[in-house]
Every structure is written in C-alpha cells, then in structure tokens.
Design an enzyme around this catalytic site. Sequence first.
Site, PDB file in Angstrom:
ATOM      1  N   SER A 118       0.975  -1.102   0.134  1.00  0.00           N
ATOM      2  CA  SER A 118       0.027  -0.062  -0.165  1.00  0.00           C
ATOM      3  C   SER A 118       0.867   1.267   0.121  1.00  0.00           C
ATOM      4  O   SER A 118       2.027   1.322   0.533  1.00  0.00           O
ATOM      5  CB  SER A 118      -0.803  -0.001   1.257  1.00  0.00           C
ATOM      6  OG  SER A 118      -1.544   1.179   1.619  1.00  0.00           O
ATOM      7  N   TYR A 139      -1.558   0.127  10.573  1.00  0.00           N
ATOM      8  CA  TYR A 139      -1.965  -0.675   8.943  1.00  0.00           C
ATOM      9  C   TYR A 139      -0.581  -0.364   8.150  1.00  0.00           C
ATOM     10  O   TYR A 139      -0.183  -1.394   7.573  1.00  0.00           O
ATOM     11  CB  TYR A 139      -2.921  -0.091   8.363  1.00  0.00           C
ATOM     12  CG  TYR A 139      -3.275  -0.626   6.919  1.00  0.00           C
ATOM     13  CD1 TYR A 139      -3.591  -1.656   6.822  1.00  0.00           C
ATOM     14  CD2 TYR A 139      -2.840   0.474   5.832  1.00  0.00           C
ATOM     15  CE1 TYR A 139      -3.804  -2.282   5.306  1.00  0.00           C
ATOM     16  CE2 TYR A 139      -2.887  -0.089   4.713  1.00  0.00           C
ATOM     17  CZ  TYR A 139      -3.553  -1.247   4.457  1.00  0.00           C
ATOM     18  OH  TYR A 139      -3.436  -1.604   3.036  1.00  0.00           O
ATOM     19  N   LYS A 159       2.232  -3.427   6.551  1.00  0.00           N
ATOM     20  CA  LYS A 159       2.560  -3.427   5.032  1.00  0.00           C
ATOM     21  C   LYS A 159       4.070  -3.408   4.889  1.00  0.00           C
ATOM     22  O   LYS A 159       4.195  -4.292   4.000  1.00  0.00           O
ATOM     23  CB  LYS A 159       1.685  -2.512   4.130  1.00  0.00           C
ATOM     24  CG  LYS A 159       0.326  -2.958   4.018  1.00  0.00           C
ATOM     25  CD  LYS A 159       0.013  -4.179   3.640  1.00  0.00           C
ATOM     26  CE  LYS A 159      -1.658  -4.578   3.659  1.00  0.00           C
ATOM     27  NZ  LYS A 159      -1.694  -5.855   2.760  1.00  0.00           N
TER      28      LYS A 159
END
Length: 323
Positions: free
Chosen positions: A117, A141, A145
Amino acid sequence: MNWLVTGGAGYIGAHVVRALTEGGENVVVYDDLSTGDAGRVPEGVPLVIGTVLDADLLERTLRDHDIAGVVHIAAKKQVGESVERPLHYYRENVTGLQTLLEAMTATGADRLVFSSSAAVYGMPDVDLVTEDTPCLPMSPYGETKLIGEWLIAAAARAHGLKAAALRYFNVAGAATPELSDSGAYNLIPMVFERLEAGEAPRVFGDDYATPDGTCVRDYIHVQDIATAHLAAARHLAGAPEGTSLVLNIGRGEGSSVREMVDRILKATGNETVVPEVADRRPGDPARVVASADRIRAELGWSARHGLDEMIDSAWQGWRHGHN
Ligand code: WQD
C-alpha cells in the site's frame, strides 16, 4: 499454472481472480469470509474457507491444488481501526504472511504477489512518490504492510522465492456492480453515503498547501489494479530465483478532493449540492501521487481507466448494493 489467491472473495481479490482466469491461469480462492463474500467467487473456481493463520490448512491447500504461486491479498485494511487494534492488525497482516511464507517454503510454491500500500510512505514530501522515496508509515496498518515487504525480501534472499510487492494507491470503481466495494471507508463511497442520507458531502480541510487547498491523491481503477497483478504473476514466471520487486500501482496523476467531489456530484445528478468544508482529518498527507515509471519499465503495465469510469462504476455498484 495454479495460483492461490488469498482474500479472493474480497473487493480487490475478486477483480484479481477474474484478471488471472481471463489471462488463462488456474485459480483457487482462499478466504475466511470475514469481509469477503462467497458470491464474488466465479463459478468453477474452488473456494477454500479458512484463515491465513491456519498453517495446516494453508499447507494442505497448497499441496492439494498443486499451487506454484500465491497472490496474497487477505489482510485487514482500515487505517483508523489499525490504530485502535494494532495487535489484531499485526497478527492478521504480519503473522498471517509469515504463516503463508512458511507454508510456501514447505511445499515449494515459489512465486508471490503481495498487496502492499501507499500507506508505507506515510507523509511523503515529494511531488511524485517513487519506490525509493523513504518509507515512514503513519499507522499500524502501514507498518504491517512495510514489515510484510521486509519479510518477503528476506524470504526471497534466503529461500529463492520470487516476489513482487505492489503498493496500491487509492483504489476505486468496479468491473460490475456485483463486485463493488461494500464498505464506505473511502472518499467516493463516503460521498455516496452522505448524498443518500440527504446530507452534503464533506471535504476534510481546504487549507492544505495544494492548488485548491484540498488533499491530492492518485485514484486508480480496481480493474487496472487487477491487470497489474496478472502482469506481475507472468513476470515472475521467467524471473530468476531471489527476485524481489517493489512496484507502485498508480496512474501518476493527482486529483484533489474538491475535484473528485465535484465529479461525483455531477455523475450522480447532484450538481446543486454544495459540499461542506470540515476540519482536517488527523494524519492525512497533503499530496500522495505515484510515479508509475518503474512498473511500466519492469512489467510494461500502465493504467487504462480514468476518473469518470471509477466514479460511474462505483455509483452503479453503490446503487446495486443499497436497493
Ligand atoms: C482520500 C481523501 C480525505 C472522505 C486510505 C489509506 C490508504 C489506502 C487507501 C488501504 C483524503 C478526503 C475523504 C470524505 C474527504 N488504504 N476525504 N471527505 O486516506 O488517501 O487513503 O485509503 O490500503 O492506506 O490511508 O483515502 O479515500 O479515505 O481519503 O475530504 O468524506 O479524501 O481526507 O484527503 P486515503 P480516503
């Protein structure tokens, strides 16, 4: 060749499954159906219901279906929720990937395409973000990643895996209404939700250092995201052992929130609605736009769909899901 698509019953996964099958690959979907929907899995594509934390089921699935490569999309993906539940995000996204890599090394599946991402970049202070722009994620988050990319690079070096991590920018749209995103966690569906409630859509901050004062993002059609996975999967077939690519998937074009909201109002017949300017949303970078040069050079891939196709198809999907 047989590919396992984890998260293949989700919004992005379902589009990737179609791109792979249309490209002549055999696909098996692996999904815990926590947010996915079995109805998104096409007829003839086997669905294994399970979590990526289940090492035994993963290994058995890789063996039973003679899987040579995995497209790993299954993950938790809400930035705000990751701040509230970081341990959950680390378990699902990092431990889940580690478990998958162990199963792959045990069974000899040696190709991996990974959903990364633009969240790995955090608040990039550049006009166009290249894959060499420093990664400073701003949320658990984004951290999961980036750690995922590190895990994959280490496994590629040590175990001869061939991998591509694809850093998605702002994904939107749908191939068909049935495949559209069911949640309202991003700009386009959030505007639909406000309009449906008879409320003016909100613009989170108009005093950023951008041309119209609102945040600028790189929106990309989910069908383009899907074809990038097919291109990566094909590339890995001929790549040497230990290959570990990191590629942005964006259009390389910035669009402001103001521009997006105006387009959405027009596309939905709400031209007379005046958007409401609200406070800035904490943690939002002013501008995040991809350089898409590396993926074009490495895979010969570039995006084909524009903003109106994203907005119109998202709107059709929204109406389909809210009747
Ligand atoms: C876009 C812009 C908002 C709603 C997030 C994650 C990223 C990736 C994609 C997962 C921002 C503004 C929004 C509204 C607004 N996720 N906005 N009014 O934050 O760029 O990216 O989703 O993989 O990692 O961070 O996307 O769609 O939430 O917001 O003004 O009602 O729209 O402030 O500037 P974002 P978004």
